[in-house]
Scaffold this motif. Sequence first.
Motif, PDB file in Angstrom:
ATOM      1  N   ASN A 222      14.804  46.263  75.059  1.00 21.43           N
ATOM      2  CA  ASN A 222      15.191  45.590  73.815  1.00 21.43           C
ATOM      3  C   ASN A 222      14.999  46.498  72.605  1.00 21.43           C
ATOM      4  O   ASN A 222      15.839  46.530  71.699  1.00 21.43           O
ATOM      5  N   TYR A 223      13.904  47.235  72.595  1.00 20.16           N
ATOM      6  CA  TYR A 223      13.662  48.186  71.506  1.00 20.16           C
ATOM      7  C   TYR A 223      14.779  49.233  71.460  1.00 20.16           C
ATOM      8  O   TYR A 223      15.310  49.546  70.387  1.00 20.16           O
ATOM      9  N   LEU A 224      15.138  49.787  72.623  1.00 17.70           N
ATOM     10  CA  LEU A 224      16.169  50.826  72.663  1.00 17.70           C
ATOM     11  C   LEU A 224      17.540  50.295  72.252  1.00 17.70           C
ATOM     12  O   LEU A 224      18.309  51.001  71.591  1.00 17.70           O
ATOM     13  N   ILE A 225      17.846  49.072  72.633  1.00 16.50           N
ATOM     14  CA  ILE A 225      19.117  48.466  72.237  1.00 16.50           C
ATOM     15  C   ILE A 225      19.176  48.343  70.713  1.00 16.50           C
ATOM     16  O   ILE A 225      20.160  48.728  70.080  1.00 16.50           O
ATOM     17  N   ASN A 226      18.104  47.829  70.123  1.00 17.73           N
ATOM     18  CA  ASN A 226      18.057  47.679  68.663  1.00 17.73           C
ATOM     19  C   ASN A 226      18.060  49.032  67.961  1.00 17.73           C
ATOM     20  O   ASN A 226      18.703  49.215  66.930  1.00 17.73           O
ATOM     21  N   ARG A 227      17.342  49.984  68.515  1.00 16.96           N
ATOM     22  CA  ARG A 227      17.260  51.308  67.908  1.00 16.96           C
ATOM     23  C   ARG A 227      18.619  52.005  67.937  1.00 16.96           C
ATOM     24  O   ARG A 227      18.986  52.715  67.012  1.00 16.96           O
TER      25      ARG A 227
ATOM     26  N   GLU B  43      20.031  55.713  61.191  1.00 22.44           N
ATOM     27  CA  GLU B  43      18.874  56.588  60.982  1.00 22.44           C
ATOM     28  C   GLU B  43      18.361  57.129  62.310  1.00 22.44           C
ATOM     29  O   GLU B  43      17.979  58.290  62.422  1.00 22.44           O
ATOM     30  N   ALA B  44      18.358  56.282  63.332  1.00 21.92           N
ATOM     31  CA  ALA B  44      17.900  56.712  64.654  1.00 21.92           C
ATOM     32  C   ALA B  44      18.830  57.781  65.217  1.00 21.92           C
ATOM     33  O   ALA B  44      18.366  58.758  65.816  1.00 21.92           O
ATOM     34  N   ALA B  45      20.121  57.607  65.041  1.00 21.73           N
ATOM     35  CA  ALA B  45      21.086  58.604  65.516  1.00 21.73           C
ATOM     36  C   ALA B  45      20.843  59.951  64.837  1.00 21.73           C
ATOM     37  O   ALA B  45      20.865  61.004  65.493  1.00 21.73           O
ATOM     38  N   PHE B  46      20.574  59.917  63.538  1.00 26.75           N
ATOM     39  CA  PHE B  46      20.288  61.146  62.801  1.00 26.75           C
ATOM     40  C   PHE B  46      18.993  61.795  63.319  1.00 26.75           C
ATOM     41  O   PHE B  46      18.950  62.996  63.587  1.00 26.75           O
ATOM     42  N   GLN B  47      17.931  60.990  63.467  1.00 24.32           N
ATOM     43  CA  GLN B  47      16.654  61.511  63.967  1.00 24.32           C
ATOM     44  C   GLN B  47      16.817  62.105  65.365  1.00 24.32           C
ATOM     45  O   GLN B  47      16.249  63.161  65.674  1.00 24.32           O
ATOM     46  N   ASP B  48      17.572  61.431  66.223  1.00 24.13           N
ATOM     47  CA  ASP B  48      17.800  61.930  67.579  1.00 24.13           C
ATOM     48  C   ASP B  48      18.530  63.274  67.563  1.00 24.13           C
ATOM     49  O   ASP B  48      18.181  64.183  68.321  1.00 24.13           O
ATOM     50  N   THR B  49      19.513  63.401  66.696  1.00 30.50           N
ATOM     51  CA  THR B  49      20.264  64.650  66.595  1.00 30.50           C
ATOM     52  C   THR B  49      19.353  65.796  66.164  1.00 30.50           C
ATOM     53  O   THR B  49      19.388  66.887  66.742  1.00 30.50           O
ATOM     54  N   ILE B  50      18.531  65.547  65.170  1.00 34.12           N
ATOM     55  CA  ILE B  50      17.588  66.571  64.699  1.00 34.12           C
ATOM     56  C   ILE B  50      16.612  66.941  65.820  1.00 34.12           C
ATOM     57  O   ILE B  50      16.373  68.130  66.083  1.00 34.12           O
TER      58      ILE B  50
END
Length: 173
Positions: free
Chosen positions: A86-91, A96-103
């Motif tokens: 559930n956390y991963l689905i919401n994230r 912002e999460a997509a940006f953080q993941d890319t970095i």
Amino acid sequence: LFVSASMSASLVQNSGVGKFDLMQLRKMLAGKVVNVTPFIGELSEGLNGSSSVKDLETMFQLIYLSFTSPRIDSTSFISFKTKIQNYLINRGASPEAAFQDTIRVTLGNYNYRRQPWTVNTLDGMDIDRSLNFYKARFADASGFTFVFVGNFDVEKIKPLIETYLGGLTSLNR
């Protein structure tokens, strides 16, 4: 193995210790001020804990059980896995999460350990692998350094150290 290993300490923490599941353990600890939390990182493993002066022995008992009697039961495993899903689905819905993941992926040189977790990543979680990994990391207390700070009398804490820490397996790996 990476996913099971990464989640092993959290799964143990959410399953209780010894013959007590998490709910039974919480009932037993009701009214006490004590906490022991295992962790396994990339470079170290250990326990963080705290207690009131009067609950010191309970803290030592939990330390001992965290080493000698960890558990992961199927109910806790499913509950924990659902919570993470559930956390991963919401994230995943967050820009912002997509940006953080890319970095993170870029700075981590695309290493597997730096890849963002997805719901599919959780397919790698295995209850037996997680418990076996945890047990392997906590099988030898001789590699651990215990540090206690706070309001306690050294002479009163010494028998607790001798009983509970002295009773831990020491393989000298």
